[in-house]
Design an enzyme around this catalytic site. Structure first.
Site, PDB file in Angstrom:
ATOM      1  N   GLY A  56      -5.405  -1.612  -5.346  1.00  0.00           N
ATOM      2  CA  GLY A  56      -5.924  -0.793  -4.267  1.00  0.00           C
ATOM      3  C   GLY A  56      -6.173   0.619  -4.766  1.00  0.00           C
TER       4      GLY A  56
ATOM      5  N   GLN B  37      -7.265   9.707  -4.281  1.00  0.00           N
ATOM      6  CA  GLN B  37      -6.756   9.505  -5.636  1.00  0.00           C
ATOM      7  C   GLN B  37      -7.783   9.869  -6.705  1.00  0.00           C
ATOM      8  OE1 GLN B  37      -5.182   5.321  -4.680  1.00  0.00           O
ATOM      9  NE2 GLN B  37      -3.726   6.045  -6.198  1.00  0.00           N
TER      10      GLN B  37
ATOM     11  N   CYS C 280       2.095   3.010  -8.106  1.00  0.00           N
ATOM     12  CA  CYS C 280       0.903   3.720  -7.654  1.00  0.00           C
ATOM     13  C   CYS C 280       0.159   4.232  -8.876  1.00  0.00           C
ATOM     14  CB  CYS C 280       1.321   4.884  -6.754  1.00  0.00           C
ATOM     15  SG  CYS C 280      -0.064   5.870  -6.159  1.00  0.00           S
ATOM     16  N   LEU C 281      -1.159   4.061  -8.885  1.00  0.00           N
ATOM     17  CA  LEU C 281      -1.951   4.514 -10.029  1.00  0.00           C
ATOM     18  C   LEU C 281      -1.854   6.026 -10.209  1.00  0.00           C
ATOM     19  CD1 LEU C 281      -5.151   2.291  -9.631  1.00  0.00           C
ATOM     20  CD2 LEU C 281      -3.240   1.969 -11.212  1.00  0.00           C
TER      21      LEU C 281
ATOM     22  N   HIS D 281      -0.044   0.980   2.015  1.00  0.00           N
ATOM     23  CA  HIS D 281       0.065   1.948   0.915  1.00  0.00           C
ATOM     24  C   HIS D 281      -1.201   2.816   0.835  1.00  0.00           C
ATOM     25  CE1 HIS D 281       1.252   2.878  -3.457  1.00  0.00           C
ATOM     26  NE2 HIS D 281       0.017   3.331  -3.374  1.00  0.00           N
ATOM     27  N   GLU D 282      -2.371   2.157   0.932  1.00  0.00           N
ATOM     28  CA  GLU D 282      -3.635   2.901   0.791  1.00  0.00           C
ATOM     29  C   GLU D 282      -3.908   3.792   2.012  1.00  0.00           C
ATOM     30  OE1 GLU D 282      -4.660   3.022  -2.065  1.00  0.00           O
ATOM     31  OE2 GLU D 282      -3.648   1.236  -2.808  1.00  0.00           O
TER      32      GLU D 282
ATOM     33  N   HIS E 278      -2.116   6.924   1.767  1.00  0.00           N
ATOM     34  CA  HIS E 278      -2.767   7.920   0.899  1.00  0.00           C
ATOM     35  C   HIS E 278      -3.713   8.824   1.699  1.00  0.00           C
ATOM     36  CE1 HIS E 278      -1.546   7.313  -3.217  1.00  0.00           C
ATOM     37  NE2 HIS E 278      -1.830   6.019  -3.220  1.00  0.00           N
TER      38      HIS E 278
HETATM   39 ZN    ZN Z   1      -1.088   4.660  -4.546  1.00  0.00          ZN
END
Ligand code: ZN
Length: 166
Positions: free
Chosen positions: A53, A58, A96-97, A138-139, A142
């Site tokens: 995701g 991000q 998380c990226l 999660h997304e 963000h």
């Molecule tokens: Zn994330």
């Protein structure tokens, strides 16, 4: 015009300490070529980084856009996603990226109903369970400046982890 004007691009993923990851992203008011191209870039960037995701903040864009793919190239692009309903609770490991190398156990609803626009501007409702429900939460977090570490109840040794980042 299309791809000649907006070629696919892998975008740089911002580190979790960046202010934009702590701000509220703005709703998309008009779905134009820039938004469509951005969603494509987000998907490309997510796959390039083996994520499941990615949210627009991000990559430094404070707009309410997310892409998710729980696996098997089931790509979902959502504009202005909103949690309408959620139920149940389960704890599982997340990464998380934007926070590479750190994993934590996070409680999330096990089932969610999400309302959003698809890239054609059509309103859709997506019912999701388990892993997909977790990624969506999660997304969407963000978009409100919330990182998984804010919700983590325990950090996990990277050796123990089993999930890809998002
Ligand atoms: Zn994330």
């Amino acid at each position: 015009m299309g791809w000649e004007v907006f070629p696919l691009a892998i975008r740089r993923i911002l580190n979790g300490s960046h202010a934009i990851l702590r701000s509220h992203a703005r709703p998309v008011r008009k779905i134009n070529d820039v938004i469509i191209s951005l969603l494509d870039d987000m998907a490309e960037t997510m796959y390039e980084n083996n994520g499941v995701g990615l949210a627009a903040p991000q990559i430094g864009i404070a707009k309410r856009l997310i892409v998710v793919d729980p696996g098997e190239k089931r790509l979902i692009k959502l504009i202005n996603p909103r949690l309408l309903e959620w139920e149940g609770e389960a704890v599982d490991v997340e990464g998380c990226l934007s926070i590479p190398g750190i994993y934590g156990e996070v409680p999330r609803a096990t089932r969610v109903l999400v309302e959003a626009l698809d890239p054609s501007g059509k309103e859709l409702r997506l019912e999701a369970e388990g892993f997909l429900a977790r990624i969506l939460q999660h997304e969407i977090d963000h978009l409100d400046g919330i990182l998984f570490l804010d919700r983590a109840i325990r950090l996990v040794d990277p050796e123990e982890k089993g999930k890809e980042g998002s």
